[in-house]
Scaffold this motif. Structure first.
Motif, PDB file in Angstrom:
ATOM      1  N   ASN A 113       0.825  -1.210   0.000  1.00 39.98           N
ATOM      2  CA  ASN A 113       0.000   0.000   0.000  1.00 39.98           C
ATOM      3  C   ASN A 113       0.860   1.261   0.000  1.00 39.98           C
ATOM      4  O   ASN A 113       0.544   2.234  -0.702  1.00 39.98           O
ATOM      5  CB  ASN A 113      -0.930   0.001   1.214  1.00 39.98           C
ATOM      6  N   VAL A 114       1.925   1.247   0.785  1.00 43.28           N
ATOM      7  CA  VAL A 114       2.834   2.407   0.823  1.00 43.28           C
ATOM      8  C   VAL A 114       3.469   2.615  -0.545  1.00 43.28           C
ATOM      9  O   VAL A 114       3.512   3.747  -1.060  1.00 43.28           O
ATOM     10  CB  VAL A 114       3.917   2.213   1.901  1.00 43.28           C
ATOM     11  N   ARG A 115       3.951   1.539  -1.129  1.00 37.00           N
ATOM     12  CA  ARG A 115       4.610   1.653  -2.438  1.00 37.00           C
ATOM     13  C   ARG A 115       3.661   2.261  -3.479  1.00 37.00           C
ATOM     14  O   ARG A 115       4.039   3.183  -4.211  1.00 37.00           O
ATOM     15  CB  ARG A 115       5.094   0.274  -2.887  1.00 37.00           C
ATOM     16  N   ARG A 116       2.443   1.767  -3.507  1.00 39.41           N
ATOM     17  CA  ARG A 116       1.480   2.252  -4.495  1.00 39.41           C
ATOM     18  C   ARG A 116       1.004   3.670  -4.173  1.00 39.41           C
ATOM     19  O   ARG A 116       1.022   4.555  -5.041  1.00 39.41           O
ATOM     20  CB  ARG A 116       0.279   1.307  -4.537  1.00 39.41           C
TER      21      ARG A 116
ATOM     22  N   LEU B 160       0.907   9.516  -5.093  1.00 37.83           N
ATOM     23  CA  LEU B 160       0.902  10.850  -4.494  1.00 37.83           C
ATOM     24  C   LEU B 160       2.053  11.691  -5.036  1.00 37.83           C
ATOM     25  O   LEU B 160       1.863  12.860  -5.417  1.00 37.83           O
ATOM     26  CB  LEU B 160       0.993  10.717  -2.971  1.00 37.83           C
ATOM     27  N   ASN B 161       3.239  11.106  -5.092  1.00 38.85           N
ATOM     28  CA  ASN B 161       4.396  11.837  -5.624  1.00 38.85           C
ATOM     29  C   ASN B 161       4.220  12.180  -7.105  1.00 38.85           C
ATOM     30  O   ASN B 161       4.563  13.280  -7.550  1.00 38.85           O
ATOM     31  CB  ASN B 161       5.680  11.020  -5.423  1.00 38.85           C
ATOM     32  N   ASP B 162       3.687  11.233  -7.868  1.00 39.56           N
ATOM     33  CA  ASP B 162       3.490  11.468  -9.303  1.00 39.56           C
ATOM     34  C   ASP B 162       2.474  12.573  -9.572  1.00 39.56           C
ATOM     35  O   ASP B 162       2.520  13.236 -10.615  1.00 39.56           O
ATOM     36  CB  ASP B 162       3.038  10.179 -10.000  1.00 39.56           C
ATOM     37  N   SER B 163       1.546  12.759  -8.634  1.00 40.86           N
ATOM     38  CA  SER B 163       0.496  13.759  -8.843  1.00 40.86           C
ATOM     39  C   SER B 163       0.850  15.126  -8.250  1.00 40.86           C
ATOM     40  O   SER B 163       0.031  16.050  -8.297  1.00 40.86           O
ATOM     41  CB  SER B 163      -0.814  13.267  -8.222  1.00 40.86           C
ATOM     42  N   ALA B 164       2.043  15.254  -7.697  1.00 38.85           N
ATOM     43  CA  ALA B 164       2.438  16.513  -7.053  1.00 38.85           C
ATOM     44  C   ALA B 164       2.316  17.684  -8.031  1.00 38.85           C
ATOM     45  O   ALA B 164       2.775  17.606  -9.167  1.00 38.85           O
ATOM     46  CB  ALA B 164       3.875  16.418  -6.536  1.00 38.85           C
TER      47      ALA B 164
ATOM     48  N   LYS C 193      -4.752  18.011  -7.197  1.00 33.29           N
ATOM     49  CA  LYS C 193      -5.801  17.003  -7.043  1.00 33.29           C
ATOM     50  C   LYS C 193      -5.500  16.135  -5.822  1.00 33.29           C
ATOM     51  O   LYS C 193      -4.366  15.693  -5.633  1.00 33.29           O
ATOM     52  CB  LYS C 193      -5.888  16.110  -8.285  1.00 33.29           C
ATOM     53  N   PHE C 194      -6.526  15.903  -5.011  1.00 33.48           N
ATOM     54  CA  PHE C 194      -6.386  15.006  -3.870  1.00 33.48           C
ATOM     55  C   PHE C 194      -6.442  13.558  -4.352  1.00 33.48           C
ATOM     56  O   PHE C 194      -7.286  13.203  -5.168  1.00 33.48           O
ATOM     57  CB  PHE C 194      -7.485  15.263  -2.838  1.00 33.48           C
ATOM     58  N   ILE C 195      -5.527  12.745  -3.829  1.00 31.23           N
ATOM     59  CA  ILE C 195      -5.426  11.333  -4.198  1.00 31.23           C
ATOM     60  C   ILE C 195      -5.883  10.485  -3.017  1.00 31.23           C
ATOM     61  O   ILE C 195      -5.394  10.651  -1.892  1.00 31.23           O
ATOM     62  CB  ILE C 195      -3.970  10.967  -4.561  1.00 31.23           C
ATOM     63  N   LYS C 196      -6.816   9.569  -3.259  1.00 35.84           N
ATOM     64  CA  LYS C 196      -7.278   8.688  -2.189  1.00 35.84           C
ATOM     65  C   LYS C 196      -6.190   7.664  -1.865  1.00 35.84           C
ATOM     66  O   LYS C 196      -5.581   7.075  -2.769  1.00 35.84           O
ATOM     67  CB  LYS C 196      -8.572   7.982  -2.584  1.00 35.84           C
TER      68      LYS C 196
ATOM     69  N   ALA D  60      -4.990  12.782   0.037  1.00 33.94           N
ATOM     70  CA  ALA D  60      -3.848  13.674   0.267  1.00 33.94           C
ATOM     71  C   ALA D  60      -3.440  14.339  -1.037  1.00 33.94           C
ATOM     72  O   ALA D  60      -3.727  13.845  -2.132  1.00 33.94           O
ATOM     73  CB  ALA D  60      -2.680  12.888   0.845  1.00 33.94           C
ATOM     74  N   MET D  61      -2.743  15.482  -0.898  1.00 41.05           N
ATOM     75  CA  MET D  61      -2.268  16.208  -2.064  1.00 41.05           C
ATOM     76  C   MET D  61      -0.947  16.887  -1.734  1.00 41.05           C
ATOM     77  O   MET D  61      -0.755  17.408  -0.633  1.00 41.05           O
ATOM     78  CB  MET D  61      -3.283  17.279  -2.483  1.00 41.05           C
ATOM     79  N   ILE D  62      -0.022  16.876  -2.697  1.00 35.26           N
ATOM     80  CA  ILE D  62       1.203  17.671  -2.626  1.00 35.26           C
ATOM     81  C   ILE D  62       1.019  18.814  -3.613  1.00 35.26           C
ATOM     82  O   ILE D  62       0.765  18.583  -4.795  1.00 35.26           O
ATOM     83  CB  ILE D  62       2.440  16.829  -2.999  1.00 35.26           C
ATOM     84  N   ASP D  63       1.131  20.047  -3.125  1.00 36.85           N
ATOM     85  CA  ASP D  63       0.732  21.179  -3.968  1.00 36.85           C
ATOM     86  C   ASP D  63       1.815  21.691  -4.913  1.00 36.85           C
ATOM     87  O   ASP D  63       1.573  22.605  -5.704  1.00 36.85           O
ATOM     88  CB  ASP D  63       0.206  22.337  -3.107  1.00 36.85           C
ATOM     89  N   THR D  64       3.024  21.107  -4.852  1.00 39.14           N
ATOM     90  CA  THR D  64       4.129  21.601  -5.676  1.00 39.14           C
ATOM     91  C   THR D  64       4.809  20.446  -6.398  1.00 39.14           C
ATOM     92  O   THR D  64       5.200  19.451  -5.760  1.00 39.14           O
ATOM     93  CB  THR D  64       5.167  22.351  -4.821  1.00 39.14           C
ATOM     94  N   ALA D  65       4.964  20.570  -7.697  1.00 43.07           N
ATOM     95  CA  ALA D  65       5.620  19.524  -8.487  1.00 43.07           C
ATOM     96  C   ALA D  65       7.067  19.339  -8.040  1.00 43.07           C
ATOM     97  O   ALA D  65       7.770  20.312  -7.743  1.00 43.07           O
ATOM     98  CB  ALA D  65       5.571  19.884  -9.971  1.00 43.07           C
ATOM     99  N   GLY D  66       7.503  18.092  -7.971  1.00 44.47           N
ATOM    100  CA  GLY D  66       8.887  17.790  -7.614  1.00 44.47           C
ATOM    101  C   GLY D  66       9.092  17.431  -6.160  1.00 44.47           C
ATOM    102  O   GLY D  66      10.115  16.834  -5.800  1.00 44.47           O
TER     103      GLY D  66
END
Length: 306
Positions: A61-64, A69-73, A77-80, A150-156
Motif C-alpha cells: 500500500n505504501v509503495r502504491r 501521491l508523488n506522481d500527482s504533485a 488534485k487530492f489522491i485517495k 492527500a495532495m502535494i501542492d508543488t511539483a517535484g
C-alpha cells in the motif's frame, strides 16, 4: 490398567507437544531490513503470521499510494490513499509541526540525491543540493480526513516514509500481538526498532565497532528505536556522509551525534511509531531541542562522536 496408562501417556504427549508449540518465531526481509517476530502463547503462530500478512500488505500500500501521491504533485488534485498510509502521513505531519520541520517526510528529493551520492561515492553539487532542499516542506502536504485523501501542492516534492515506516509496521505487529493475548515476545525490525513483551535484555551496539555492545538495557513492555549514521553512509576526504538528512540544509546531519536511542512506554498510542519519529528528530535537533515533545517516562540515550 493398560487403558489407564495409555491415557496418561496421551496426556503427557499432549502436554509436551502443546508446550513446545507455544513458542513460534519467523523472520522475513522487509522494509530494507531483517524483521524477526517471536512469541510465546497458544496463539503465537496466528499472531506472527497475521502480523506478517498485514505488514506485507502495508508495504504494498505504501509503495502504491506514495508513488501515486508523488506522481500527482503539483496537479492540485487530492489522491485517495489507504487508511494506514493516511494515518502515517497524519502522524508525520503532526511531528513535523511539533519539531518545526526537523522531522519532515517531504525530503524525498534530498534523500534521493544523497542515495545516488552514496552509490557513486560522488558528492552532489551545491546547486543540486539547493534545488533538492527547496523541493521540500511539510506545509506542501495537504490531508483530507473525510475521505483519506492527500495532495502535494508543488511539483517535484516527494514523500519518503523512511523515518516512520518501520515504527508504524512494528506497531501493526504489536497491536496484533495484543489481540492474540501475547504477553511474552519480541518485535524486532533490524535491531533499530524493537518492542519487548515482558522483560528482555537488549544490547545497544557500538556504532563505531562491529560486534561491540556499549550497554545492555532491560526493556519491558516498551518500544525502542535507534537512529544513527553508521549503516548507510560513505566517507570521502575523511568526512562521513550518511542517510539522515537535515531538512533545513538538505545535507546529512552534522552535530557530533553518532546515534540516538529512544525508549517509549506502551501506554503511549502508536508508541513504536512515536519512538521511530523521535529518534530521527533528536538526531537532527539534539535532545535539548526536543524535550517538549518527549512523552512522559520516555528515555533518551545519545552517543556522541569523540
Amino acid at each position: 490398567m493398560k487403558k489407564f496408562f495409555m491415557a496418561i501417556l496421551i496426556v503427557i504427549a499432549i502436554f509436551i507437544f502443546g508446550c513446545a508449540s507455544n513458542h513460534y518465531e519467523r523472520t522475513e526481509n522487509l522494509m530494507g531490513t531483517v524483521v524477526t517476530l517471536k512469541a510465546e502463547g497458544y496463539e503465537s503462530k496466528a499472531a506472527i503470521d497475521e502480523s506478517f500478512d498485514k505488514i506485507f500488505e502495508l508495504v504494498e500500500n505504501v509503495r502504491r499510494d506514495i508513488k501515486n501521491l508523488n506522481d500527482s504533485a503539483g496537479n492540485n488534485k487530492f489522491i485517495k490513499i489507504t487508511p494506514e498510509v493516511f494515518e502515517m502521513l497524519e502522524l508525520a505531519k503532526k511531528y513535523s509541526e511539533l519539531t518545526n520541520g526537523a522531522f519532515d517526510v517531504t525530503v524525498g528529493a534530498s534523500i534521493d540525491l544523497w542515495r545516488t551520492a552514496r552509490k557513486n561515492k560522488i558528492l552532489p553539487s551545491d546547486e543540486e543540493i539547493i534545488i533538492a532542499k527547496n523541493l521540500s516542506g511539510y506545509q506542501h502536504l495537504h490531508l483530507n480526513k473525510s475521505d483519506n485523501s492527500a495532495m502535494i501542492d508543488t511539483a517535484g516534492i516527494k514523500i519518503n516514509l523512511g523515518g516512520i515506516g518501520k515504527g508504524y509496521g512494528a506497531d501493526i505487529a504489536r497491536k496484533i500481538f495484543i489481540q492474540h493475548k501475547i504477553t511474552d515476545g519480541l518485535i524486532d525490525f533490524g535491531t533499530s526498532t524493537i518492542f519487548a513483551f515482558g522483560k528482555k535484555k537488549i544490547g545497544l551496539k557500538n556504532p563505531r565497532a562491529d560486534n561491540d555492545i556499549l550497554e545492555i538495557i532491560e526493556l519491558e513492555n516498551s518500544a525502542l528505536s535507534t537512529s544513527g549514521d553508521y549503516e548507510q553512509f560513505f566517507i570521502l576526504n575523511g568526512r562521513r556522509y550518511h542517510h539522515i538528512i537535515n531538512p533545513k540544509t538538505g545535507m546529512p546531519v552534522e552535530n557530533n551525534i553518532v546515534a540516538v536511542s529512544v525508549i517509549v512506554e506502551n501506554n503511549i498510542e502508536n508508541c513504536l511509531t512515536v519512538a521511530d519519529i523521535l529518534s530521527t528528530s533528536i538526531f537532527v535537533l539534539g535532545k535539548e531541542n526536543c524535550s517538549e515533545i518527549l512523552p512522559d517516562n520516555s528515555t533518551v540515550k545519545i552517543i556522541y562522536s569523540k
